[in-house]
Write a protein that holds these residues in place. Structure first.
Motif, PDB file in Angstrom:
ATOM      1  N   GLY A  51       0.784  -1.222   0.000  1.00 20.48           N
ATOM      2  CA  GLY A  51       0.000   0.000   0.000  1.00 20.48           C
ATOM      3  C   GLY A  51       0.819   1.277   0.000  1.00 20.48           C
ATOM      4  O   GLY A  51       0.267   2.378  -0.012  1.00 20.48           O
ATOM      5  N   SER A  52       2.137   1.147  -0.020  1.00 17.54           N
ATOM      6  CA  SER A  52       3.014   2.317  -0.018  1.00 17.54           C
ATOM      7  C   SER A  52       2.874   3.091  -1.339  1.00 17.54           C
ATOM      8  O   SER A  52       2.608   2.500  -2.385  1.00 17.54           O
ATOM      9  CB  SER A  52       4.467   1.863   0.170  1.00 17.54           C
ATOM     10  N   PRO A  53       3.054   4.420  -1.309  1.00 12.77           N
ATOM     11  CA  PRO A  53       2.948   5.227  -2.538  1.00 12.77           C
ATOM     12  C   PRO A  53       3.825   4.733  -3.680  1.00 12.77           C
ATOM     13  O   PRO A  53       3.437   4.811  -4.845  1.00 12.77           O
ATOM     14  CB  PRO A  53       3.376   6.618  -2.074  1.00 12.77           C
ATOM     15  N   VAL A  54       5.033   4.234  -3.340  1.00 10.21           N
ATOM     16  CA  VAL A  54       5.939   3.796  -4.400  1.00 10.21           C
ATOM     17  C   VAL A  54       5.321   2.670  -5.219  1.00 10.21           C
ATOM     18  O   VAL A  54       5.524   2.586  -6.446  1.00 10.21           O
ATOM     19  CB  VAL A  54       7.302   3.368  -3.813  1.00 10.21           C
ATOM     20  N   TYR A  55       4.538   1.789  -4.584  1.00 11.21           N
ATOM     21  CA  TYR A  55       3.915   0.688  -5.311  1.00 11.21           C
ATOM     22  C   TYR A  55       2.710   1.161  -6.126  1.00 11.21           C
ATOM     23  O   TYR A  55       2.390   0.575  -7.163  1.00 11.21           O
ATOM     24  CB  TYR A  55       3.521  -0.419  -4.339  1.00 11.21           C
TER      25      TYR A  55
END
Length: 306
Positions: A51-55
Protein backbone atom coordinates in the motif's frame (compact mmCIF):
# COMPACT_ATOMS: atom_id res chain seq x y z
CA UNK A 1 -3.94 18.92 -53.51
CA UNK A 2 -5.57 15.62 -52.52
CA UNK A 3 -4.43 13.77 -49.42
CA UNK A 4 -3.63 10.07 -49.65
CA UNK A 5 -5.94 7.73 -47.70
CA UNK A 6 -3.42 5.11 -46.57
CA UNK A 7 0.28 4.52 -45.99
CA UNK A 8 2.41 1.48 -46.80
CA UNK A 9 4.68 0.38 -43.96
CA UNK A 10 7.89 -1.37 -45.03
CA UNK A 11 8.17 -2.90 -41.56
CA UNK A 12 11.18 -4.07 -39.58
CA UNK A 13 12.73 -5.74 -42.63
CA UNK A 14 11.84 -6.59 -46.21
CA UNK A 15 13.60 -9.97 -46.01
CA UNK A 16 10.84 -12.68 -45.93
CA UNK A 17 13.05 -15.21 -44.15
CA UNK A 18 14.05 -12.71 -41.48
CA UNK A 19 10.40 -11.75 -41.05
CA UNK A 20 9.56 -15.38 -40.24
CA UNK A 21 12.34 -15.46 -37.64
CA UNK A 22 11.34 -12.15 -36.09
CA UNK A 23 7.63 -12.98 -35.80
CA UNK A 24 7.89 -15.45 -32.84
CA UNK A 25 10.56 -13.32 -31.15
CA UNK A 26 8.49 -10.14 -31.28
CA UNK A 27 5.28 -11.99 -30.36
CA UNK A 28 6.85 -13.68 -27.31
CA UNK A 29 8.43 -10.38 -26.21
CA UNK A 30 5.08 -8.62 -26.44
CA UNK A 31 3.26 -11.38 -24.52
CA UNK A 32 5.91 -11.32 -21.78
CA UNK A 33 5.52 -7.52 -21.62
CA UNK A 34 1.76 -7.78 -21.16
CA UNK A 35 1.99 -10.66 -18.66
CA UNK A 36 4.72 -9.03 -16.55
CA UNK A 37 3.07 -5.63 -16.35
CA UNK A 38 -0.35 -7.15 -15.70
CA UNK A 39 1.10 -9.30 -12.90
CA UNK A 40 2.63 -6.28 -11.15
CA UNK A 41 -0.55 -4.19 -11.50
CA UNK A 42 -2.81 -6.94 -10.15
CA UNK A 43 -0.39 -7.80 -7.33
CA UNK A 44 -0.23 -4.19 -6.13
CA UNK A 45 -3.97 -3.61 -6.36
CA UNK A 46 -5.01 -6.74 -4.44
CA UNK A 47 -2.23 -6.83 -1.83
CA UNK A 48 -2.65 -4.66 1.31
CA UNK A 49 1.07 -5.15 2.06
CA UNK A 50 1.93 -3.08 -1.01
CA UNK A 51 0.00 0.00 0.00
CA UNK A 52 3.01 2.32 -0.02
CA UNK A 53 2.95 5.23 -2.54
CA UNK A 54 5.94 3.80 -4.40
CA UNK A 55 3.91 0.69 -5.31
CA UNK A 56 0.98 2.82 -6.44
CA UNK A 57 3.28 4.56 -8.92
CA UNK A 58 4.81 1.22 -9.93
CA UNK A 59 1.39 -0.23 -10.76
CA UNK A 60 0.57 2.89 -12.81
CA UNK A 61 3.89 2.57 -14.64
CA UNK A 62 3.05 -1.05 -15.48
CA UNK A 63 -0.35 -0.06 -16.87
CA UNK A 64 1.16 2.71 -19.01
CA UNK A 65 3.90 0.35 -20.26
CA UNK A 66 1.27 -2.17 -21.31
CA UNK A 67 -0.73 0.42 -23.26
CA UNK A 68 2.40 2.03 -24.74
CA UNK A 69 3.64 -1.28 -26.10
CA UNK A 70 0.13 -2.18 -27.31
CA UNK A 71 -0.11 1.00 -29.36
CA UNK A 72 2.67 -0.31 -31.63
CA UNK A 73 3.42 -4.02 -31.19
CA UNK A 74 0.16 -5.66 -32.46
CA UNK A 75 0.37 -3.89 -35.83
CA UNK A 76 4.08 -4.68 -36.12
CA UNK A 77 3.48 -8.36 -35.32
CA UNK A 78 0.62 -8.62 -37.82
CA UNK A 79 2.70 -6.97 -40.56
CA UNK A 80 5.48 -9.57 -40.10
CA UNK A 81 3.12 -12.28 -41.41
CA UNK A 82 1.03 -10.14 -43.75
CA UNK A 83 1.75 -9.58 -47.42
CA UNK A 84 0.07 -6.17 -47.58
CA UNK A 85 1.35 -3.87 -44.83
CA UNK A 86 -0.91 -0.85 -45.05
CA UNK A 87 -2.39 1.51 -42.49
CA UNK A 88 -5.16 4.04 -43.09
CA UNK A 89 -4.49 7.74 -42.68
CA UNK A 90 -6.78 7.88 -39.63
CA UNK A 91 -5.16 4.74 -38.21
CA UNK A 92 -1.72 6.27 -38.70
CA UNK A 93 -2.70 9.47 -36.90
CA UNK A 94 -4.30 7.46 -34.08
CA UNK A 95 -1.13 5.43 -33.61
CA UNK A 96 0.97 8.61 -33.66
CA UNK A 97 -1.18 10.18 -30.94
CA UNK A 98 -1.28 7.02 -28.80
CA UNK A 99 2.48 6.42 -28.81
CA UNK A 100 3.27 10.03 -27.87
CA UNK A 101 0.46 10.19 -25.30
CA UNK A 102 1.66 7.10 -23.41
CA UNK A 103 5.36 7.94 -23.81
CA UNK A 104 4.87 11.46 -22.42
CA UNK A 105 2.68 10.15 -19.58
CA UNK A 106 5.45 7.68 -18.68
CA UNK A 107 8.07 10.43 -18.68
CA UNK A 108 5.97 12.54 -16.29
CA UNK A 109 5.29 9.49 -14.12
CA UNK A 110 9.02 8.72 -13.86
CA UNK A 111 9.50 12.29 -12.63
CA UNK A 112 6.77 11.77 -10.02
CA UNK A 113 8.49 8.57 -8.92
CA UNK A 114 11.75 10.48 -8.50
CA UNK A 115 9.94 12.97 -6.27
CA UNK A 116 8.54 10.04 -4.28
CA UNK A 117 12.09 8.74 -3.70
CA UNK A 118 13.24 12.24 -2.73
CA UNK A 119 10.53 12.53 -0.06
CA UNK A 120 11.14 8.97 1.19
CA UNK A 121 14.88 9.57 1.67
CA UNK A 122 15.09 13.27 2.57
CA UNK A 123 11.85 13.58 4.58
CA UNK A 124 11.21 10.04 5.89
CA UNK A 125 9.19 11.14 8.95
CA UNK A 126 6.73 13.05 6.76
CA UNK A 127 6.69 10.59 3.85
CA UNK A 128 3.16 9.23 4.27
CA UNK A 129 1.64 12.62 5.04
CA UNK A 130 3.31 14.29 2.04
CA UNK A 131 2.72 11.45 -0.43
CA UNK A 132 -0.96 11.29 0.45
CA UNK A 133 -3.62 9.71 -1.73
CA UNK A 134 -4.83 13.10 -3.07
CA UNK A 135 -1.27 14.06 -4.09
CA UNK A 136 -0.70 10.70 -5.75
CA UNK A 137 -3.96 11.03 -7.68
CA UNK A 138 -3.03 14.59 -8.65
CA UNK A 139 0.39 13.51 -9.96
CA UNK A 140 -1.16 10.69 -11.98
CA UNK A 141 -3.80 13.06 -13.32
CA UNK A 142 -1.08 15.50 -14.37
CA UNK A 143 0.81 12.68 -16.10
CA UNK A 144 -2.30 11.81 -18.08
CA UNK A 145 -3.18 15.44 -18.84
CA UNK A 146 0.33 16.44 -19.95
CA UNK A 147 0.62 13.25 -21.98
CA UNK A 148 -2.67 14.07 -23.69
CA UNK A 149 -1.54 17.63 -24.42
CA UNK A 150 1.81 16.45 -25.80
CA UNK A 151 0.21 13.81 -28.02
CA UNK A 152 -2.48 16.27 -29.11
CA UNK A 153 0.08 18.88 -30.15
CA UNK A 154 2.01 16.35 -32.22
CA UNK A 155 -1.25 15.18 -33.82
CA UNK A 156 -2.33 18.74 -34.68
CA UNK A 157 1.06 19.41 -36.26
CA UNK A 158 0.90 16.29 -38.45
CA UNK A 159 -2.79 16.13 -39.40
CA UNK A 160 -2.66 19.54 -41.11
CA UNK A 161 0.22 18.54 -43.40
CA UNK A 162 -0.62 17.63 -47.01
CA UNK A 163 0.31 14.06 -48.00
CA UNK A 164 -0.15 13.76 -51.77
CA UNK A 165 2.33 10.95 -52.44
CA UNK A 166 4.49 8.93 -52.21
CA UNK A 167 2.92 7.04 -49.33
CA UNK A 168 5.65 4.50 -48.44
CA UNK A 169 6.97 4.72 -44.87
CA UNK A 170 10.32 3.00 -44.29
CA UNK A 171 9.36 2.04 -40.75
CA UNK A 172 7.09 -0.39 -38.89
CA UNK A 173 4.96 2.39 -37.39
CA UNK A 174 3.81 5.95 -37.94
CA UNK A 175 6.14 8.45 -36.30
CA UNK A 176 7.16 12.05 -36.72
CA UNK A 177 10.29 11.83 -38.85
CA UNK A 178 9.02 9.29 -41.44
CA UNK A 179 5.80 11.30 -41.87
CA UNK A 180 7.61 14.62 -42.18
CA UNK A 181 9.72 13.15 -44.98
CA UNK A 182 6.52 12.31 -46.93
CA UNK A 183 4.78 15.66 -46.52
CA UNK A 184 4.19 17.57 -49.76
CA UNK A 185 5.32 20.88 -48.31
CA UNK A 186 8.40 22.60 -46.94
CA UNK A 187 8.90 21.31 -43.38
CA UNK A 188 12.07 23.26 -42.56
CA UNK A 189 10.06 25.53 -40.25
CA UNK A 190 7.55 23.02 -38.91
CA UNK A 191 10.13 20.25 -38.37
CA UNK A 192 12.07 22.07 -35.63
CA UNK A 193 8.79 23.00 -33.89
CA UNK A 194 7.70 19.37 -33.80
CA UNK A 195 11.14 18.30 -32.63
CA UNK A 196 11.07 20.98 -29.92
CA UNK A 197 7.82 19.58 -28.52
CA UNK A 198 9.43 16.20 -27.88
CA UNK A 199 12.97 17.32 -27.12
CA UNK A 200 11.86 19.97 -24.61
CA UNK A 201 9.81 17.36 -22.76
CA UNK A 202 12.79 14.99 -22.64
CA UNK A 203 15.24 17.71 -21.58
CA UNK A 204 13.01 19.31 -18.95
CA UNK A 205 11.99 16.08 -17.24
CA UNK A 206 15.50 14.61 -17.43
CA UNK A 207 16.89 17.78 -15.84
CA UNK A 208 14.34 17.48 -13.04
CA UNK A 209 15.30 13.84 -12.52
CA UNK A 210 19.00 14.67 -12.36
CA UNK A 211 18.31 17.53 -9.93
CA UNK A 212 16.26 15.28 -7.64
CA UNK A 213 19.05 12.69 -7.44
CA UNK A 214 21.70 15.36 -6.85
CA UNK A 215 19.65 16.52 -3.85
CA UNK A 216 19.22 12.93 -2.67
CA UNK A 217 22.96 12.21 -2.92
CA UNK A 218 23.73 15.44 -1.09
CA UNK A 219 21.37 14.53 1.76
CA UNK A 220 22.91 11.06 2.09
CA UNK A 221 26.18 12.54 3.35
CA UNK A 222 24.74 12.59 6.87
CA UNK A 223 23.67 8.91 6.69
CA UNK A 224 25.70 5.97 7.96
CA UNK A 225 27.26 3.67 5.36
CA UNK A 226 24.50 1.12 5.93
CA UNK A 227 21.85 3.82 5.67
CA UNK A 228 23.35 5.09 2.42
CA UNK A 229 23.40 1.57 1.00
CA UNK A 230 19.73 0.97 1.81
CA UNK A 231 18.68 4.37 0.49
CA UNK A 232 20.59 3.94 -2.77
CA UNK A 233 19.22 0.43 -3.26
CA UNK A 234 15.67 1.84 -3.24
CA UNK A 235 16.66 4.24 -6.03
CA UNK A 236 18.64 1.80 -8.18
CA UNK A 237 15.64 0.28 -9.98
CA UNK A 238 14.23 3.70 -10.81
CA UNK A 239 17.57 4.95 -12.12
CA UNK A 240 17.94 1.88 -14.38
CA UNK A 241 14.42 2.36 -15.80
CA UNK A 242 15.07 6.08 -16.38
CA UNK A 243 18.28 5.28 -18.30
CA UNK A 244 16.56 2.59 -20.38
CA UNK A 245 13.80 5.03 -21.33
CA UNK A 246 15.63 8.32 -21.76
CA UNK A 247 18.65 7.12 -23.76
CA UNK A 248 16.51 5.86 -26.70
CA UNK A 249 14.18 8.86 -26.32
CA UNK A 250 17.12 11.24 -26.57
CA UNK A 251 18.50 9.45 -29.62
CA UNK A 252 15.16 9.63 -31.44
CA UNK A 253 14.13 13.21 -30.65
CA UNK A 254 17.13 15.27 -29.52
CA UNK A 255 18.48 15.61 -33.04
CA UNK A 256 17.65 17.03 -36.49
CA UNK A 257 14.43 15.74 -38.06
CA UNK A 258 16.00 13.18 -40.40
CA UNK A 259 15.96 9.38 -40.49
CA UNK A 260 18.92 7.34 -39.25
CA UNK A 261 19.60 3.66 -40.06
CA UNK A 262 19.40 2.72 -36.37
CA UNK A 263 15.93 4.27 -35.85
CA UNK A 264 14.03 0.99 -36.19
CA UNK A 265 16.24 -0.90 -33.73
CA UNK A 266 16.12 1.93 -31.17
CA UNK A 267 12.33 2.20 -31.51
CA UNK A 268 11.94 -1.55 -30.96
CA UNK A 269 14.05 -1.25 -27.82
CA UNK A 270 12.03 1.58 -26.25
CA UNK A 271 8.59 0.28 -27.28
CA UNK A 272 9.06 -3.45 -26.69
CA UNK A 273 12.23 -4.26 -24.75
CA UNK A 274 12.07 -1.51 -22.12
CA UNK A 275 8.40 -2.17 -21.18
CA UNK A 276 9.30 -5.87 -20.88
CA UNK A 277 12.35 -5.18 -18.67
CA UNK A 278 10.64 -2.73 -16.30
CA UNK A 279 8.64 -5.40 -14.37
CA UNK A 280 11.73 -7.61 -14.14
CA UNK A 281 13.92 -4.77 -12.85
CA UNK A 282 11.47 -3.71 -10.15
CA UNK A 283 10.57 -7.27 -9.13
CA UNK A 284 14.05 -8.81 -9.02
CA UNK A 285 15.47 -5.91 -7.00
CA UNK A 286 12.55 -5.67 -4.55
CA UNK A 287 12.40 -8.29 -1.79
CA UNK A 288 8.97 -7.09 -0.58
CA UNK A 289 7.46 -7.44 -4.04
CA UNK A 290 8.96 -10.91 -4.49
CA UNK A 291 7.64 -12.08 -1.11
CA UNK A 292 4.12 -10.84 -1.87
CA UNK A 293 4.16 -12.51 -5.27
CA UNK A 294 5.29 -15.80 -3.71
CA UNK A 295 2.49 -15.64 -1.15
CA UNK A 296 -0.04 -14.73 -3.83
CA UNK A 297 1.14 -17.56 -6.07
CA UNK A 298 0.97 -19.98 -3.13
CA UNK A 299 -2.63 -18.94 -2.41
CA UNK A 300 -3.56 -19.40 -6.07
CA UNK A 301 -2.01 -22.89 -6.13
CA UNK A 302 -3.83 -23.88 -2.91
CA UNK A 303 -7.11 -22.65 -4.37
CA UNK A 304 -6.57 -24.56 -7.60
CA UNK A 305 -5.76 -27.78 -5.69
CA UNK A 306 -9.09 -27.56 -3.90
Amino acid sequence: MKNITEFILLGLTRNPELQKLLFPVVLITYLITLAGNLLISVTVFISPALGSPVYFFLSCLSIIDGFYSSSIAPKMIFDLISEKNTISFNGCMTQLFAEHFFAAAEIILLTAMAYDRYVAICKPLHYKSIMSRPLRSFLMGMAGLLGFIHGGIQLLFMVQLPFCGPNVIDHFMCDLIPLLELACTDTHTLGPLIAANSSSLCLLTFSMLVASYVIILHSLRSYSSEGRRKALSTCASHVIVVILFFVPCSFLYLRPMTSFPADKAVTVFCTLVTPMLNPLIYTLRNAEMKNVMKKLWGQIMKTSDK
